[in-house]
Design a protein around this motif. Sequence first.
Motif, mmCIF file in Angstrom:
data_model
loop_
_atom_site.group_PDB
_atom_site.id
_atom_site.type_symbol
_atom_site.label_atom_id
_atom_site.label_comp_id
_atom_site.label_asym_id
_atom_site.label_seq_id
_atom_site.Cartn_x
_atom_site.Cartn_y
_atom_site.Cartn_z
ATOM 1 N N VAL A 271 0.833 -1.202 0.000
ATOM 2 C CA VAL A 271 0.000 0.000 0.000
ATOM 3 C C VAL A 271 0.868 1.252 0.000
ATOM 4 N N ALA A 272 1.830 1.328 0.928
ATOM 5 C CA ALA A 272 2.706 2.493 0.997
ATOM 6 C C ALA A 272 3.513 2.636 -0.288
ATOM 7 N N HIS A 273 4.005 1.537 -0.804
ATOM 8 C CA HIS A 273 4.780 1.571 -2.048
ATOM 9 C C HIS A 273 3.922 2.108 -3.186
ATOM 10 N N GLY A 274 2.681 1.654 -3.262
ATOM 11 C CA GLY A 274 1.793 2.083 -4.340
ATOM 12 C C GLY A 274 1.449 3.555 -4.273
ATOM 13 N N VAL A 275 1.132 4.071 -3.076
ATOM 14 C CA VAL A 275 0.759 5.486 -2.991
ATOM 15 C C VAL A 275 1.961 6.397 -3.214
ATOM 16 N N LEU A 276 3.159 5.937 -2.850
ATOM 17 C CA LEU A 276 4.349 6.746 -3.137
ATOM 18 C C LEU A 276 4.527 6.961 -4.638
ATOM 19 N N HIS A 277 4.130 5.987 -5.415
ATOM 20 C CA HIS A 277 4.267 6.099 -6.864
ATOM 21 C C HIS A 277 3.136 6.880 -7.514
ATOM 22 N N HIS A 278 1.935 6.845 -6.939
ATOM 23 C CA HIS A 278 0.776 7.316 -7.692
ATOM 24 C C HIS A 278 -0.103 8.345 -6.985
ATOM 25 N N ALA A 279 0.183 8.722 -5.752
ATOM 26 C CA ALA A 279 -0.693 9.650 -5.035
ATOM 27 C C ALA A 279 -0.721 11.018 -5.707
ATOM 28 N N ALA A 280 -1.830 11.737 -5.516
ATOM 29 C CA ALA A 280 -1.992 13.064 -6.103
ATOM 30 C C ALA A 280 -1.473 14.165 -5.204
ATOM 31 N N CYS A 281 -0.781 13.814 -4.125
ATOM 32 C CA CYS A 281 -0.207 14.801 -3.210
ATOM 33 C C CYS A 281 1.047 14.212 -2.577
ATOM 34 N N ALA A 282 1.695 14.999 -1.734
ATOM 35 C CA ALA A 282 2.847 14.482 -0.986
ATOM 36 C C ALA A 282 2.404 13.346 -0.076
ATOM 37 N N VAL A 283 3.326 12.408 0.187
ATOM 38 C CA VAL A 283 3.012 11.220 0.989
ATOM 39 C C VAL A 283 3.963 11.150 2.191
ATOM 40 N N ALA A 284 3.403 10.942 3.369
ATOM 41 C CA ALA A 284 4.201 10.713 4.570
ATOM 42 C C ALA A 284 4.114 9.245 4.929
ATOM 43 N N VAL A 285 5.266 8.581 5.023
ATOM 44 C CA VAL A 285 5.339 7.174 5.434
ATOM 45 C C VAL A 285 5.823 7.159 6.883
ATOM 46 N N VAL A 286 4.992 6.622 7.764
ATOM 47 C CA VAL A 286 5.271 6.652 9.207
ATOM 48 C C VAL A 286 5.557 5.239 9.701
ATOM 49 N N PRO A 287 6.690 5.005 10.336
ATOM 50 C CA PRO A 287 6.996 3.660 10.836
ATOM 51 C C PRO A 287 6.010 3.223 11.907
ATOM 52 N N GLU A 288 5.537 1.994 11.810
ATOM 53 C CA GLU A 288 4.662 1.377 12.800
ATOM 54 C C GLU A 288 5.406 0.186 13.365
ATOM 55 N N ARG A 289 5.780 0.251 14.622
ATOM 56 C CA ARG A 289 6.535 -0.841 15.249
ATOM 57 C C ARG A 289 5.636 -2.013 15.577
ATOM 58 N N THR A 290 6.085 -3.223 15.225
ATOM 59 C CA THR A 290 5.296 -4.433 15.515
ATOM 60 C C THR A 290 5.921 -5.196 16.670
#
Length: 290
Positions: A271-290
Motif C-alpha cells: 500500500v505504501a509503495h503504491g501510494v508513493l508512486h501514484h498519489a496526487a499529493c505528498a506522501v508521509a510514510v510513518v513507521p509502525e513498530r510491531t
Amino acid sequence: MNLPVVVGVDGSEPSLRAVDWAADEAALRGAPLRLVYASLWERYEGDALAEDLGKDSGQVIAEDIVQAAGQRARLRQKDVEISTDVVPEEPEYALVRSGRAAAVLVLGTRGRSGIVEMLLGSVSLSVAGRADCPVIVLRGSHDNQVRAGKQGRVVVGVGEKGTSSAALRFAAEEARLRDATLEVVRAWRCPAHETTDHPLLAGEPARLHERHAAEVLDEALKAVPADVESSRRTMEGPTRRVLLAASQGADLLVVGARRGSGHLGLQMGRVAHGVLHHAACAVAVVPERT
C-alpha cells in the motif's frame, strides 16, 4: 530542544523544492532545519556538473549545492535555525542515519537526468522503507502545500490498530500545525465467499463489513485531539485504490509502514509503495513498530 526537520539535498530542482517544504515544516514546528548532502552523489553526476561550471567536483558539491540550498531555505524562512551537513556516504545510508535523530525527513523524488531520475527515485523509496522517523516524499509538482490553508485536508489511512497507530498521531499533528481538517479513511471489502443469492440476505455481508469499518474509525477518532477538526470516510475497495482516490485535493496523505525487529531490506508494504508512486499529493510514510 526540538528534533530537527531533515531534508535530503542533491542539487536537483525537485530536491530544492523539498528544501522549501522542509523549511515551512520546520517553521510550523518551531524546529531547526538540517540540510544533508551525501557526497557520494558526486559519483553519479558531480563531474558533469563541475565541467559545466568550470570547477572541480569537490568545489561544486561543497560550495554550490549546499550553499545554494541553505540560502534558499533562509530566504524562505528567515527565523528558522538552519545547519548543513556533507556526509561521505551513499545517500540512502546517510539519510536513514540522519533520521534517527529527526522529527521528520523530507525528500524529493527526481534528479536532473533520466538515469539519475531513476536513481534518486530508488533512494527515496529506500529511505522511506527503512527510516526510523516519518518520511515525507514529495511527488511531482505537489511540493508547495505545507503552508496552512493551502488545500485544508490531511488524509490518513487507518488499519485495525486504530488509536494506537503512529500514522494517525502524526497525521493529527500535521493537521493541527496546518489548521487543516484531518480526514480519517478506512477501506473495506466484502469477500466473495460471503455473498449470497438469497433476496432477503442480499447485501447484508457488505453492510456488516462497512459497519465494522465505521466502528474502527469511530474508535480511532477518539484519539484525535479536540483542537483538530476531523472527519471520517469509509470506502469500499482495495486500500491502495481508496487512498489514492482520497489523495485528490489533499495537502498530505499519511500511511503507516510496519517495521519488525531483526528484518533487513525495505519494510514498507504494497500500500505504501503504491501510494508513493501514484498519489496526487505528498506522501508521509510513518513507521509502525510491531
